[in-house]
Design a protein around this motif. Sequence first.
Motif, mmCIF file in Angstrom:
data_model
loop_
_atom_site.group_PDB
_atom_site.id
_atom_site.type_symbol
_atom_site.label_atom_id
_atom_site.label_comp_id
_atom_site.label_asym_id
_atom_site.label_seq_id
_atom_site.Cartn_x
_atom_site.Cartn_y
_atom_site.Cartn_z
ATOM 1 N N ARG A 1 0.820 -1.227 0.000
ATOM 2 C CA ARG A 1 0.000 0.000 0.000
ATOM 3 C C ARG A 1 0.850 1.271 0.000
ATOM 4 O O ARG A 1 0.689 2.108 -0.897
ATOM 5 C CB ARG A 1 -0.975 -0.007 1.173
ATOM 6 N N SER B 1 2.285 4.545 -3.487
ATOM 7 C CA SER B 1 2.145 5.998 -3.540
ATOM 8 C C SER B 1 3.235 6.646 -4.389
ATOM 9 O O SER B 1 3.065 7.758 -4.879
ATOM 10 C CB SER B 1 2.156 6.587 -2.121
ATOM 11 N N ASP B 2 4.360 5.945 -4.578
ATOM 12 C CA ASP B 2 5.446 6.456 -5.414
ATOM 13 C C ASP B 2 6.084 5.287 -6.173
ATOM 14 O O ASP B 2 7.173 4.824 -5.831
ATOM 15 C CB ASP B 2 6.484 7.173 -4.553
ATOM 16 N N GLY C 1 -1.479 3.950 -11.335
ATOM 17 C CA GLY C 1 -2.829 4.505 -11.261
ATOM 18 C C GLY C 1 -3.205 4.757 -9.804
ATOM 19 O O GLY C 1 -2.350 4.982 -8.950
ATOM 20 N N ASP C 2 -4.476 4.678 -9.526
ATOM 21 C CA ASP C 2 -4.992 4.939 -8.181
ATOM 22 C C ASP C 2 -4.658 3.773 -7.245
ATOM 23 O O ASP C 2 -5.225 2.688 -7.382
ATOM 24 C CB ASP C 2 -6.508 5.140 -8.261
ATOM 25 N N PRO C 3 -3.742 3.984 -6.278
ATOM 26 C CA PRO C 3 -3.355 2.890 -5.378
ATOM 27 C C PRO C 3 -4.523 2.355 -4.550
ATOM 28 O O PRO C 3 -4.623 1.153 -4.316
ATOM 29 C CB PRO C 3 -2.299 3.512 -4.468
ATOM 30 N N LYS C 4 -5.414 3.249 -4.155
ATOM 31 C CA LYS C 4 -6.558 2.823 -3.346
ATOM 32 C C LYS C 4 -7.446 1.872 -4.148
ATOM 33 O O LYS C 4 -7.890 0.843 -3.636
ATOM 34 C CB LYS C 4 -7.357 4.044 -2.879
ATOM 35 N N LEU C 5 -7.676 2.196 -5.398
ATOM 36 C CA LEU C 5 -8.491 1.345 -6.261
ATOM 37 C C LEU C 5 -7.827 -0.012 -6.461
ATOM 38 O O LEU C 5 -8.488 -1.056 -6.420
ATOM 39 C CB LEU C 5 -8.737 2.027 -7.607
ATOM 40 N N MET C 6 -6.514 -0.012 -6.655
ATOM 41 C CA MET C 6 -5.790 -1.278 -6.831
ATOM 42 C C MET C 6 -5.943 -2.167 -5.604
ATOM 43 O O MET C 6 -6.202 -3.360 -5.725
ATOM 44 C CB MET C 6 -4.299 -1.007 -7.070
ATOM 45 N N GLN D 1 -8.290 -2.084 -3.400
ATOM 46 C CA GLN D 1 -9.682 -2.528 -3.299
ATOM 47 C C GLN D 1 -9.939 -3.721 -4.207
ATOM 48 O O GLN D 1 -10.650 -4.649 -3.832
ATOM 49 C CB GLN D 1 -10.637 -1.383 -3.646
ATOM 50 N N GLU D 2 -9.359 -3.696 -5.401
ATOM 51 C CA GLU D 2 -9.535 -4.808 -6.336
ATOM 52 C C GLU D 2 -8.930 -6.096 -5.780
ATOM 53 O O GLU D 2 -9.511 -7.169 -5.889
ATOM 54 C CB GLU D 2 -8.934 -4.470 -7.705
#
Length: 147
Positions: free
Chosen positions: A49, A53-54, A122-127, A129-130
Amino acid sequence: MIFKIKHVAIYFGLALLVTPAISHGGASGPTLERMNAMSNVQKTLKQLRPALSDPSSNKAEIDAAFVELRTLGDHLPKLFQEKHMMDMSEALPKIWSSPEAFADEIEFYNLQIDKAEAAVGGDPKLMMQEIAKTCQSCHTQFREKKK
């Protein structure tokens, strides 16, 4: 002094051997292997996680995390080949009575890991969640609910 260092090393080594068994309630064999594998995935996801972010700075860490997650997907069928210590295991008998459904869940997991890795940047939060959807889906069907 050397005598004390040897004793400390021996005690430390014993602690490393005993701690996993204690932390998983005395489980052993395939049941302990499954528990350890799930704990490793949880640890890997917690490390992944912040790395996401980077991605350019954390490429090696991200790559290693996806290798670890893929390794679980490859080993899941082997980890559940036999019923073992069912009184300690959280695995439901459905794993063995519906092997096709379990295989479908493993395939879903592997596809989601591929999809998440392809979306790095891309969006780490979305990844996350998947990936979490796959864990939740499998646990809903094949894991005993915690009391």
